[in-house]
Design a protein around this motif. Structure first.
Motif, PDB file in Angstrom:
ATOM      1  N   CYS A  41     -29.481 -26.598   0.356  1.00 47.28           N
ATOM      2  CA  CYS A  41     -28.440 -26.666  -0.666  1.00 47.28           C
ATOM      3  C   CYS A  41     -27.360 -25.638  -0.341  1.00 47.28           C
ATOM      4  CB  CYS A  41     -29.099 -26.330  -1.997  1.00 47.28           C
ATOM      5  SG  CYS A  41     -28.046 -26.425  -3.430  1.00 47.28           S
ATOM      6  N   HIS A  67     -35.471 -24.490  -3.183  1.00 49.76           N
ATOM      7  CA  HIS A  67     -35.691 -24.855  -4.587  1.00 49.76           C
ATOM      8  C   HIS A  67     -35.706 -26.369  -4.793  1.00 49.76           C
ATOM      9  CE1 HIS A  67     -31.347 -24.315  -3.966  1.00 49.76           C
ATOM     10  NE2 HIS A  67     -31.236 -25.384  -4.740  1.00 49.76           N
ATOM     11  N   ASP A 140     -32.157 -30.151  -8.804  1.00 51.67           N
ATOM     12  CA  ASP A 140     -30.897 -29.518  -8.425  1.00 51.67           C
ATOM     13  C   ASP A 140     -29.835 -30.477  -7.928  1.00 51.67           C
ATOM     14  OD1 ASP A 140     -29.100 -27.502  -8.432  1.00 51.67           O
ATOM     15  OD2 ASP A 140     -29.467 -26.943  -6.364  1.00 51.67           O
TER      16      ASP A 140
HETATM   17 ZN   LIG Z   1     -29.860 -26.778  -4.701  1.00 51.34          ZN
END
Ligand SMILES: [Zn+2]
Length: 337
Positions: A41, A67, A140
């Motif tokens: 990310c 994550h 996310d």
């Molecule tokens: Zn992320």
């Protein structure tokens, strides 16, 4: 003691290394997950390059990053019920502890590793029909734009919405806006390939932020009304002025991108006169990940186009570099331990 490979970030020096570390042992109410896929990310990139400050809750100087994680339960800790070994799961990107949000792979060890532990209430069953790579990005990369649009931005059907920054999160924001019935959807990104991707994923108009006719084009498309909601996924202060300039009366600007820089409003009179609102957003509430798993499983949302490439865990630094340089315009890269 069993060892495993993990991508560890030393926070003071911001150095990422692949190390052999002890395989974690699940504590009470925790499960041990064998990681099958972990997303890379921009917030990982920003944690590594120092744009994001020292993690708020991290006790140690070093943390295993990651994550966005999916895998298989291989061991149950004491007191764990309702789960069994061999179950496919996707992990929530964080955990609530004493009313505070702890982010996985930031405040505690995450999933850029062969194994990771997770609180049993932060894992969700994953149907066989959803590949691990697509599941990993739901927490996310999909859940954050969903939370920003559905909860924080409260976008209603037929509202006009804009997305600034059509990278990993922004591209999913376009799809979520489409799913909740927003119209028109305007995407803004300086990269031509990102604009093309936005149109392919459902945007009605894709614009270069340097285009001086942005305001005219948005007003034309919305018949003079302007946008109801604007979403910043770029984490850039230049976005705020531009987004505010095309918001209609009572429009809201939702800030998702983390820049660490001051937030300024150039024209505070217009801001008040238009009754604009600026709202911060982070993450999503716990029920969003299982809701999204349901929506994907039953064909309401499709993230099969989201995975640009899959790399072995040993190539974590290469993946980070590709996200940083945007080489090949990656939407999501996946690490496979
Ligand atoms: Zn992320």
């Amino acid at each position: 003691m069993d060892l495993m490979r993990a991508a560890r970030l030393h926070i003071p020096s911001r150095t990422l290394t692949i190390e052999d570390v002890p395989r974690p042992v699940p504590g009470p109410w925790q499960v041990l997950v064998k990681v099958a896929a972990a997303g890379v990310c921009m917030s990982d990139v920003h944690l590594i390059d120092g744009t994001l400050g020292r993690p708020r809750h991290l006790l140690d100087d070093t943390v295993t990053i990651g994550h966005e994680v999916a895998g298989t339960i291989v061991e149950l800790g004491p007191e764990v019920s309702d789960w069994r070994e061999g179950q496919r799961v996707v992990l929530q990107a964080g955990e609530n502890r004493d009313g505070e949000t702890y982010t996985r792979g930031v405040d505690y060890d995450g999933g850029w590793a062969e194994y990771t532990v997770a609180a049993m209430d932060s894992v969700f069953a994953l149907p066989d029909s959803i590949p691990f790579e697509q599941a990993a990005i739901i927490p996310d990369a999909v859940s954050t734009p969903w939370g920003a649009i559905v909860h924080t931005g409260e976008v209603r059907p037929a509202e006009a919405a804009g997305v600034w920054g059509v990278g990993g999160l922004g591209a999913h924001a376009v799809q979520v806006l489409r799913a909740v019935g927003a119209y028109p959807i305007v995407a803004v990104d300086p990269v031509p390939a990102a604009r093309e991707r936005a149109l392919a994923l459902g945007a009605d108009l894709a614009l270069d932020p340097r285009d001086r006719t942005i305001k005219d084009q948005v007003l034309f498309l919305t018949r003079g009304a302007g946008l109801n909601a604007a979403f910043d996924f770029a984490g850039s202060s230049s976005v705020y002025d531009q987004a505010l300039s095309v918001l209609g009366p009572e429009g809201r600007l939702v800030i998702v991108g983390l820049s660490g820089r001051p937030l300024t409003i150039r024209d505070s009179t217009t801001f008040s006169y238009m009754k604009h609102r600026i709202i911060g957003h982070f993450g999503s509430t716990a029920e969003v990940v299982p809701q999204l798993v349901d929506l994907v499983e039953n064909g309401r949302l499709d993230f099969s186009r989201s995975i640009t490439d899959v790399l072995p865990l040993a190539k974590a630094s290469v993946a980070v570099q590709r996200m940083h340089t945007k080489e090949g315009n990656p939407l999501r890269l996946i690490l496979q331990p």
